[in-house]
Design a protein around this motif. Structure first.
Motif, PDB file in Angstrom:
ATOM      1  N   TYR A   1      46.387  41.713  29.691  1.00 30.72           N
ATOM      2  CA  TYR A   1      44.959  41.669  30.008  1.00 30.72           C
ATOM      3  C   TYR A   1      44.318  40.390  29.460  1.00 30.72           C
ATOM      4  O   TYR A   1      43.400  39.849  30.072  1.00 30.72           O
ATOM      5  N   GLY A   2      44.797  39.921  28.326  1.00 33.28           N
ATOM      6  CA  GLY A   2      44.311  38.642  27.809  1.00 33.28           C
ATOM      7  C   GLY A   2      44.543  37.538  28.818  1.00 33.28           C
ATOM      8  O   GLY A   2      43.697  36.640  28.997  1.00 33.28           O
ATOM      9  N   LEU A   3      45.677  37.615  29.514  1.00 28.28           N
ATOM     10  CA  LEU A   3      45.978  36.630  30.558  1.00 28.28           C
ATOM     11  C   LEU A   3      45.023  36.776  31.744  1.00 28.28           C
ATOM     12  O   LEU A   3      44.495  35.777  32.262  1.00 28.28           O
ATOM     13  N   VAL A   4      44.785  38.014  32.171  1.00 27.09           N
ATOM     14  CA  VAL A   4      43.859  38.262  33.278  1.00 27.09           C
ATOM     15  C   VAL A   4      42.458  37.750  32.940  1.00 27.09           C
ATOM     16  O   VAL A   4      41.799  37.089  33.760  1.00 27.09           O
ATOM     17  N   TYR A   5      42.019  38.042  31.723  1.00 24.16           N
ATOM     18  CA  TYR A   5      40.673  37.627  31.309  1.00 24.16           C
ATOM     19  C   TYR A   5      40.575  36.111  31.192  1.00 24.16           C
ATOM     20  O   TYR A   5      39.585  35.498  31.625  1.00 24.16           O
ATOM     21  N   LEU A   6      41.609  35.495  30.610  1.00 20.31           N
ATOM     22  CA  LEU A   6      41.619  34.032  30.474  1.00 20.31           C
ATOM     23  C   LEU A   6      41.564  33.367  31.841  1.00 20.31           C
ATOM     24  O   LEU A   6      40.858  32.371  32.040  1.00 20.31           O
ATOM     25  N   GLN A   7      42.288  33.933  32.781  1.00 20.58           N
ATOM     26  CA  GLN A   7      42.287  33.394  34.140  1.00 20.58           C
ATOM     27  C   GLN A   7      40.888  33.473  34.752  1.00 20.58           C
ATOM     28  O   GLN A   7      40.417  32.521  35.378  1.00 20.58           O
ATOM     29  N   THR A   8      40.223  34.591  34.530  1.00 20.10           N
ATOM     30  CA  THR A   8      38.864  34.778  35.052  1.00 20.10           C
ATOM     31  C   THR A   8      37.889  33.784  34.426  1.00 20.10           C
ATOM     32  O   THR A   8      37.066  33.170  35.124  1.00 20.10           O
ATOM     33  N   VAL A   9      37.981  33.607  33.106  1.00 17.50           N
ATOM     34  CA  VAL A   9      37.086  32.688  32.391  1.00 17.50           C
ATOM     35  C   VAL A   9      37.277  31.260  32.874  1.00 17.50           C
ATOM     36  O   VAL A   9      36.308  30.541  33.145  1.00 17.50           O
ATOM     37  N   LEU A  10      38.525  30.834  33.012  1.00 17.86           N
ATOM     38  CA  LEU A  10      38.798  29.454  33.435  1.00 17.86           C
ATOM     39  C   LEU A  10      38.337  29.207  34.866  1.00 17.86           C
ATOM     40  O   LEU A  10      37.842  28.124  35.182  1.00 17.86           O
ATOM     41  N   LYS A  11      38.518  30.193  35.718  1.00 14.27           N
ATOM     42  CA  LYS A  11      38.071  30.042  37.100  1.00 14.27           C
ATOM     43  C   LYS A  11      36.555  29.884  37.179  1.00 14.27           C
ATOM     44  O   LYS A  11      36.029  29.137  37.996  1.00 14.27           O
ATOM     45  N   THR A  12      35.868  30.622  36.279  1.00 15.52           N
ATOM     46  CA  THR A  12      34.403  30.567  36.271  1.00 15.52           C
ATOM     47  C   THR A  12      33.894  29.246  35.710  1.00 15.52           C
ATOM     48  O   THR A  12      32.985  28.617  36.272  1.00 15.52           O
TER      49      THR A  12
END
Length: 556
Positions: free
Chosen positions: A375-386
């Protein structure tokens, strides 16, 4: 493309767990041999090596193992014979199945396909899980049965027929590994409480599953607190310290000597405070960055690399990101259950004595810890995309993470294949197959064969590698049990001497052996022999220091 990801991950996981199964982990421990020989004995006679008919607890070497692994090993032993590969194969298969059910559980729990795939990938490449899956280690079974039980429970919320699968999965887990006996009722209680409204509203539909699980639980409690198994459990618990509370007495005395009134010293130094301090220390130790990322397992006997974290170092970033997301209220559906799982998972290890990090007893943390990393990976991906919307970060993010994961895995593989074997060879009992083969080939020339108990529990090597008729071992074990009772010892290797046919197991004293007048073949550790003894065979690990010597004391 996505539909091929899970099959690819499962094939990779199976490959990593099955290839060179007879070579890695190096050696073959007495616990593995014991579980395998009990499977062989059950297959041939319906009894374990102590003559117990389809037991619910295996006496083993006096350490009273749980029997599920041996029962699961019966098919592979039947198909491939009694061998290291046959005994380790169930661990590899259930380790691979654990990845499948973890994927399905996460998908059901979170309704997030990406999180489920990432969780499966992290577990498939986990150094902790790979290491445990490659040996005949009971601890690994719980990484399958717990997520399978959770998956079935969640499915049972809508289809009550699936709840019986949950009851059976959790029930079987009670007979997989001792720490699982502590953890399983806790995780079941957590599931019920977190889903209490729906569960209790449909309680009438769940009467059979509830009865089934309570039946398993009742039987497990009975076997845990009955006979020698209770003694073994008490021996491992922090409530029964090895020094018989001497440290508490010493601390109380120290306070009095420094001027503290005795009544006050007793308040701060007593059995309760000792247990609380020990439990807290053990609990936090197994959740610490030192255990997870740096030191890892405290011993080599479970195929893991001591001195290497059970998680990859880069996962500290992902776990940190997951914690940030949870604190910010941006967590995934089902996160509360995963957090409760992790909070409960360290309890079994915290309740038991030990010299350091018990990675085997903390196995119940998997796959929850990998899910949190994912989930840390999923969240990091979301943050970077934003934050970097204009840079099309998503195009490079996933390949970049896969590269980091594979690079980290390559580092683990290099350590596992090239550096761990010589360090773990002695603890993993490397060379016993070769040594026992020599004994079997030459025993006819001798009146007796003496094997030192410094090698572990020596009779199991003779029985396993010699593929001895289980009835011979069962007959001999009657006398072993009698000796243990007379001498008041718990473990078989605590007996001074015990026999199996012409084999004698115990301490090696060459002068005493020579005085018997019997022509003897003797096997033991190098330090048990003198330089002038004629060495017939030396077993070492790839030109390392000798591990096992076989000598004839009459030859100089």
């Amino acid at each position: 493309m996505k539909r091929f990801l899970l099959p690819a991950i499962l094939l990779l996981a199976l490959f990593l767990r099955v290839v060179w199964l007879d070579k890695y982990p190096v050696g073959f421990t007495q616990d593995e041999a014991g579980l395998g020989y009990d499977a062989y004995s059950l297959l041939k006679t319906g009894k374990d090596m102590w003559g117990e008919t389809f037991p619910l607890t295996l006496r083993s070497f006096g350490d009273y193992k749980l029997p599920l692994y041996s029962y699961l090993a019966i098919p592979s032993v039947y198909l491939f014979g009694l061998s290291e590969v046959a005994v380790r194969l169930p661990g590899a298969i259930f380790g691979t199945l654990a990845i499948l059910v973890s994927y399905l559980m996460v998908k059901k729990l979170s309704e997030n396909e990406n999180l489920a795939i990432y969780s499966a990938l992290f577990l498939a490449l986990s150094p902790w899980h790979i290491s445990l899956s490659r040996g005949a280690f009971e601890a690994n079974l719980t990484t399958f049965f717990i997520p399978f039980g959770v998956l079935s429970f969640l499915g049972g919320m809508k289809d009550s027929k699936k709840m019986i699968l949950a009851a059976v999965a959790f029930g079987l887990n009670l007979f997989a590994y001792h720490p699982a006996r502590i953890f399983t009722p806790l995780i079941v209680a957590a599931l019920v409480l977190l889903n209490r409204k729906q569960f209790f509203e449909g309680l009438a539909k769940y009467r059979l599953p509830v009865f089934t699980f309570l039946f398993f639980l009742g039987v497990s409690l009975f076997t845990a607190f009955w006979g020698g198994a209770a003694t073994r459990g008490a021996d491992l618990a922090i409530f029964n310290p090895t020094d018989n509370w001497a440290s508490v007495s010493d601390r109380r005395y120290e306070g009095v000597m420094e001027g503290l009134p005795d009544w006050a010293s007793r308040i701060f130094s007593n059995k309760v405070t000792y247990v609380l301090r020990t439990f807290t220390h053990n609990y936090l130790t197994h959740l610490s960055p030192s255990f997870l990322f740096i030191q890892g397992a405290g011993e080599w006997t479970y195929g893991m690399i001591s001195g290497r974290g059970v998680l990859y170092l880069f996962e500290i970033i992902l776990l940190t990101m997951a914690i940030i997301a949870i604190v910010r209220g941006q967590s995934f559906k089902g996160v509360n259950f995963i957090l409760v799982w992790l909070a409960l998972a360290a309890i079994p290890a915290a309740l038991t004595k030990g010299s350091g990090y018990a990675a085997n007893r903390a196995t119940v943390m998997m796959p929850a810890i990998q899910i949190l990393s994912a989930y840390g990976l999923v969240y990091l991906q979301t943050v970077l995309k934003t934050k970097f919307r204009n840079l099309n970060i998503g195009k490079y993010f996933v390949p970049g993470i896969v590269f980091v994961l594979l690079f980290s895995f390559a580092g683990f593989a290099e350590d596992y294949l090239y550096h761990a074997p010589p360090k773990g060879a002695e603890a993993m009992k490397y060379g016993m197959e070769e040594a026992v083969a020599y004994l079997n080939e030459n025993q006819a020339k001798y009146d007796q064969v003496v094997v030192s108990r410094s090698l572990g529990v020596p009779h199991i090597w003779v029985a396993f590698y010699g593929k001895l008729d289980p009835k011979l071992v069962q007959d001999a074990s009657v006398e072993w049990a009698k000796q243990q009772e007379e001498k008041g010892v718990v473990y078989t290797d605590q007996l001074g001497n015990y026999r199996l046919g012409k084999y004698v197991f115990g301490d090696v004293n060459l002068e005493d052996i020579v005085r018997t007048g019997k022509k003897s073949l003797v096997m033991g550790r190098p330090w048990e022999f003198k330089r002038e003894n004629q060495i017939l065979m030396t077993v070492n690990y790839r030109n390392q220091a000798p591990l096992i010597l076989i000598v004839d004391p009459l030859i100089r």
